[in-house]
Design an enzyme around this catalytic site. Structure first.
Site, PDB file in Angstrom:
ATOM      1  N   GLU A  97      -3.244 -23.909  -5.863  1.00 25.62           N
ATOM      2  CA  GLU A  97      -4.320 -24.307  -4.961  1.00 25.62           C
ATOM      3  C   GLU A  97      -5.459 -24.938  -5.757  1.00 25.62           C
ATOM      4  O   GLU A  97      -5.829 -24.444  -6.823  1.00 25.62           O
ATOM      5  CB  GLU A  97      -4.822 -23.095  -4.174  1.00 25.62           C
ATOM      6  CG  GLU A  97      -3.712 -22.525  -3.290  1.00 25.62           C
ATOM      7  CD  GLU A  97      -4.031 -21.176  -2.703  1.00 25.62           C
ATOM      8  OE1 GLU A  97      -4.681 -20.352  -3.385  1.00 25.62           O
ATOM      9  OE2 GLU A  97      -3.622 -20.933  -1.570  1.00 25.62           O
TER      10      GLU A  97
ATOM     11  N   GLU B 193       5.228 -15.855  -0.708  1.00 20.82           N
ATOM     12  CA  GLU B 193       4.593 -17.155  -0.958  1.00 20.82           C
ATOM     13  C   GLU B 193       4.272 -17.298  -2.447  1.00 20.82           C
ATOM     14  O   GLU B 193       3.998 -16.301  -3.121  1.00 20.82           O
ATOM     15  CB  GLU B 193       3.304 -17.223  -0.134  1.00 20.82           C
ATOM     16  CG  GLU B 193       2.597 -18.529  -0.133  1.00 20.82           C
ATOM     17  CD  GLU B 193       1.429 -18.534   0.856  1.00 20.82           C
ATOM     18  OE1 GLU B 193       0.483 -19.298   0.595  1.00 20.82           O
ATOM     19  OE2 GLU B 193       1.451 -17.802   1.870  1.00 20.82           O
TER      20      GLU B 193
END
Length: 135
Positions: free
Chosen positions: A20, A16
């Site tokens: 964020e 991943e």
């Protein structure tokens, strides 16, 4: 946030690459990357309130590095534990579970705004070409 993801649901290891953003601190973002489920992460002081205006964010993912950009300016580069599994692109807006409130914060019910939204003006994918790039 937005992120690239591959994992058991797709028949691969958990790899991943993330951007964020947190409602509790809109001046800070976090970049993260996972290789086989092992997370590495770094906080970025944006120098502006990400909730106040549109900004351009980017990820460049190469076999030997990952680079994160804000307004075309490099803000972080990772050169270790680089994911290798093909990934899918996700964009999300979510309220965090209380079990991760120390990371993401909690929504204040008295200040909760119904109809909260994340506006995305464009998304672009440019495939990596090893022959053309050489890195």
């Amino acid at each position: 946030g937005f992120f690239l993801y591959s994992g058991p649901a797709y028949g691969t290891q958990h790899d991943e690459i993330d951007w964020e953003f947190f409602g509790q601190d809109t001046y800070t973002a976090q970049v993260a990357w996972f290789k086989n489920g092992q997370i590495q992460e770094h906080k970025i002081n944006l120098g502006f309130d990400a909730a106040e205006d549109h900004h351009d964010y980017a990820i460049e993912w190469y076999p030997n590095k990952i680079r994160w950009f804000v307004e075309k300016k490099l803000v972080f580069e990772a050169i270790e534990d680089i994911p290798q599994s093909p990934q899918r692109l996700f964009l999300n807006l979510w309220a965090a579970d209380p079990s991760i409130s120390n990371w993401a914060g909690l929504a204040n019910p008295k200040k909760l705004v119904l109809g909260t939204e994340a506006l995305v003006s464009h998304v672009q994918f440019i495939p990596f070409n090893l022959e053309a790039d050489g890195t």
